[in-house]
Every structure is written in C-alpha cells, then in structure tokens.
Design a protein around this motif. Sequence first.
Motif, mmCIF file in Angstrom:
data_model
loop_
_atom_site.group_PDB
_atom_site.id
_atom_site.type_symbol
_atom_site.label_atom_id
_atom_site.label_comp_id
_atom_site.label_asym_id
_atom_site.label_seq_id
_atom_site.Cartn_x
_atom_site.Cartn_y
_atom_site.Cartn_z
ATOM 1 N N THR A 208 0.815 -1.205 0.000
ATOM 2 C CA THR A 208 0.000 0.000 0.000
ATOM 3 C C THR A 208 0.851 1.258 0.000
ATOM 4 O OG1 THR A 208 -0.108 -0.035 2.435
ATOM 5 C CG2 THR A 208 -1.905 -1.121 1.222
ATOM 6 N N ALA A 209 0.262 2.322 -0.528
ATOM 7 C CA ALA A 209 0.835 3.663 -0.441
ATOM 8 C C ALA A 209 0.203 4.331 0.770
ATOM 9 C CB ALA A 209 0.534 4.450 -1.717
ATOM 10 N N ARG A 221 -14.092 6.943 8.485
ATOM 11 C CA ARG A 221 -13.344 5.708 8.571
ATOM 12 C C ARG A 221 -13.978 4.697 7.620
ATOM 13 N NH1 ARG A 221 -10.998 8.969 10.861
ATOM 14 N NH2 ARG A 221 -10.101 9.019 12.966
ATOM 15 N N GLY A 222 -13.195 3.728 7.205
ATOM 16 C CA GLY A 222 -13.755 2.667 6.395
ATOM 17 C C GLY A 222 -12.858 2.248 5.253
ATOM 18 N N ILE A 223 -13.419 1.390 4.390
ATOM 19 C CA ILE A 223 -12.734 0.895 3.192
ATOM 20 C C ILE A 223 -13.434 1.507 1.988
ATOM 21 C CG2 ILE A 223 -11.969 -1.149 1.946
ATOM 22 C CD1 ILE A 223 -10.903 -0.875 4.852
ATOM 23 N N PHE A 224 -12.647 2.096 1.076
ATOM 24 C CA PHE A 224 -13.203 2.878 -0.020
ATOM 25 C C PHE A 224 -12.586 2.463 -1.358
ATOM 26 C CE2 PHE A 224 -13.266 5.380 3.825
ATOM 27 C CZ PHE A 224 -14.503 5.992 3.828
ATOM 28 N N ASN A 225 -13.387 2.553 -2.417
ATOM 29 C CA ASN A 225 -12.859 2.526 -3.774
ATOM 30 C C ASN A 225 -12.443 3.950 -4.114
ATOM 31 O OD1 ASN A 225 -13.693 -0.123 -3.768
ATOM 32 N ND2 ASN A 225 -15.429 0.198 -5.133
ATOM 33 N N SER A 240 -7.886 1.987 2.752
ATOM 34 C CA SER A 240 -8.319 1.809 4.133
ATOM 35 C C SER A 240 -7.980 3.081 4.894
ATOM 36 C CB SER A 240 -7.615 0.607 4.769
ATOM 37 O OG SER A 240 -7.859 0.576 6.162
ATOM 38 N N LEU A 241 -9.003 3.712 5.448
ATOM 39 C CA LEU A 241 -8.805 4.925 6.223
ATOM 40 C C LEU A 241 -9.231 4.645 7.658
ATOM 41 C CD1 LEU A 241 -8.137 7.902 6.523
ATOM 42 C CD2 LEU A 241 -10.403 8.455 5.622
ATOM 43 N N GLU A 255 -4.228 4.028 3.833
ATOM 44 C CA GLU A 255 -3.404 3.011 3.166
ATOM 45 C C GLU A 255 -4.127 2.596 1.887
ATOM 46 O OE1 GLU A 255 -1.412 0.475 6.655
ATOM 47 O OE2 GLU A 255 -3.609 0.530 6.767
ATOM 48 N N THR A 256 -3.483 2.833 0.746
ATOM 49 C CA THR A 256 -4.140 2.616 -0.538
ATOM 50 C C THR A 256 -3.400 1.560 -1.346
ATOM 51 O OG1 THR A 256 -4.836 4.938 -0.560
ATOM 52 C CG2 THR A 256 -4.987 3.723 -2.636
ATOM 53 N N TYR A 257 -4.123 0.512 -1.726
ATOM 54 C CA TYR A 257 -3.595 -0.486 -2.654
ATOM 55 C C TYR A 257 -3.997 -0.057 -4.054
ATOM 56 C CZ TYR A 257 -3.009 -4.739 -5.358
ATOM 57 O OH TYR A 257 -2.645 -5.644 -6.331
ATOM 58 N N LEU A 258 -3.005 0.182 -4.922
ATOM 59 C CA LEU A 258 -3.255 0.614 -6.293
ATOM 60 C C LEU A 258 -3.376 -0.607 -7.187
ATOM 61 C CD1 LEU A 258 -1.788 3.056 -4.803
ATOM 62 C CD2 LEU A 258 -1.256 3.883 -7.092
ATOM 63 N N ILE A 259 -4.505 -0.752 -7.831
ATOM 64 C CA ILE A 259 -4.800 -1.929 -8.647
ATOM 65 C C ILE A 259 -3.969 -1.899 -9.932
ATOM 66 C CG2 ILE A 259 -6.619 -3.137 -9.923
ATOM 67 C CD1 ILE A 259 -8.614 -2.047 -7.865
#
Length: 316
Positions: A208-209, A221-225, A240-241, A255-259
Amino acid sequence: MELIRGAHNLSERHRGCVATIGNFDGIHRGHQAVIEALHQAAARLGLPDMVILFEPQPREFFAPQTAPGRITRLRDKLRILRELGVQRVLCLRFDARLAAQPAEAFIQTLLHQALDVRFLMVGDDFRFGHKRRGDFAMLAEAADQYGFELSRMPTVQEGDSRVSSTRVRETLAAGDLATAERLLGRRLRISGRIVRGQALGRELGWPTANMAFGKHPPPMRGIFNVLVHGLGDPVPGVASLGTRPTVNGVETLLETYLIDFAGDLYGRHVEVEFIHRQRDEWDFEGLDALKRQIAIDVAQARDWFDGFDATNTTAG
C-alpha cells in the motif's frame, strides 16, 4: 494566487482589498457562495479579493483532543481556493499570541491599518479576539468608524438544512459520500506525500501507499474505492482509512492499494479521490483473516470499477 504566510509578511501593496475571514474547512457550496460574492464585490470596487484563514484552526488550538476532524488539509484548501479564482490568501498562525489579541486590536491593526479592508464578509456567528469578544455588532461599529462595507455570508441550503462544515463532517462520518459530494459540490479528495509504513501490506501480499495525518485526521473511517491522481492517468485503488485495529494501531492512516500498478511511490505527492464506500473498518482475529478480507475487497473493487463511468461526477 498569492499566499501570504503571517501578517508580518504584509506590505503596503496589500492595502486596499475586499476580504472574508473563516476556517473554510471543506470549502463547501456555502463557502463557494461566499467566494463568488467576494469576487462580485472586488469587481464592483476594483480591488483584489483576499481570504483570511487560520492555521491551525482555532478549535484545534484550544481543544486539540476534541476538535473535529479536518475535511480539507491546508494544501487542499489552498488548491481549491486557487481553482475558485481567489487572488490572495492570508494564512494567520493561530497561537497564544493571536488568541490573546483583543478584538479591537485585530480590527484596527490588521483589518484597518495593514489591509485597509473596503468590504468584509463574515458569518452572523463569527467571533474573534481574546475571549471571543469580537462579533458582528463590533464589526458593524468598526465599519462605520473606518468606512468599509460589511456583509453577512449568504446561506446555502441542501434539502432542509444549511450547508455547513459540520454537516459535511457528519455525512462523511456516516459514510454517505453522495450527500457529502452534493454539499461540497465535488468528490472529496485528500492529498499528501506517501510515507514509509510498517510494510505490513507488502508482507500480506498487498503493498500500500501510506499517508499520515498527524493531529488532524479526516472525519471518516472505512474501506473505499478510490482514484489516485498524480501518477499520470488516474489509478483505481482500494483505500483503508482508519487506525488498523487488527494490529492495535493508534494513528489514523490512509493506506491505498493501487490496482495493477507497479512502482516506487515513497516521497511522491498524490491526491486520493473517494468514489465509493465498501464497508466499515473491521477488527479481525488475525492477519490471515485480514489478508483474506483484503483479497475480497480488491476483487469487489475490480468488479465495481469495471462498471465505473469516469465522466459521472456522482459518488456511489
């Protein structure tokens, strides 16, 4: 747009302006109406317009533990003001010295002597100066004394309620991105520099970045696209914030996972645009359960982006 950091950097050429004062957190549609009214006054009087704001915001100074989450970081705030055509921003450091300044001195030394304000717009509930003694009535007296126009901020409604930073925070905290977007007049974007984390995502197979917020995290808070900007074409991702309860986290991180993206992002400055909320932040029994859920989140995000219309400005 000219950014003036502190009243000590004002000069004679800054005298004679139209101005507004506030926190402008979120720069929502109500704030945008203020900026438009300021532009109109500037054009009518033939003067530059100025937004006066505070850093940190006063509630963050007086009650840092209970201050509300920030909708917009300072950098994002300045970017949006620039896009709205604001000519000057005066950013005042809110510290003990400013907090102790009498309201009368704030008017005389800053608004009159340093800026020679000819038109001022503030809210009815605007309070300023030591012990918040300054109010609209005091400004009205000063307007008569110093010869400037004083105007109230316009009210903008969304449904049955006034558009406000408090309402934006409440909708974001509830995960209602669509309503937040209507209040803001745009999708929420958070910008920042990618920092090194614990590399837990990489160990789990989902690097993640990471973006940190320090004392002023966002109010949600939460998981976002998300869409990540600043790397060429926008890159879809899953963000994920939150505080990462599974690993006993305390600090709020994004924390961002880049697809389908590969590359070293450390130190890069990016903007994360929040498109769709998947779920709450959950506390898992262990890392294996967390890893399985991340795989599900990414798969759902891929499916969601397959049907995503980038030209549609409505958040889901």
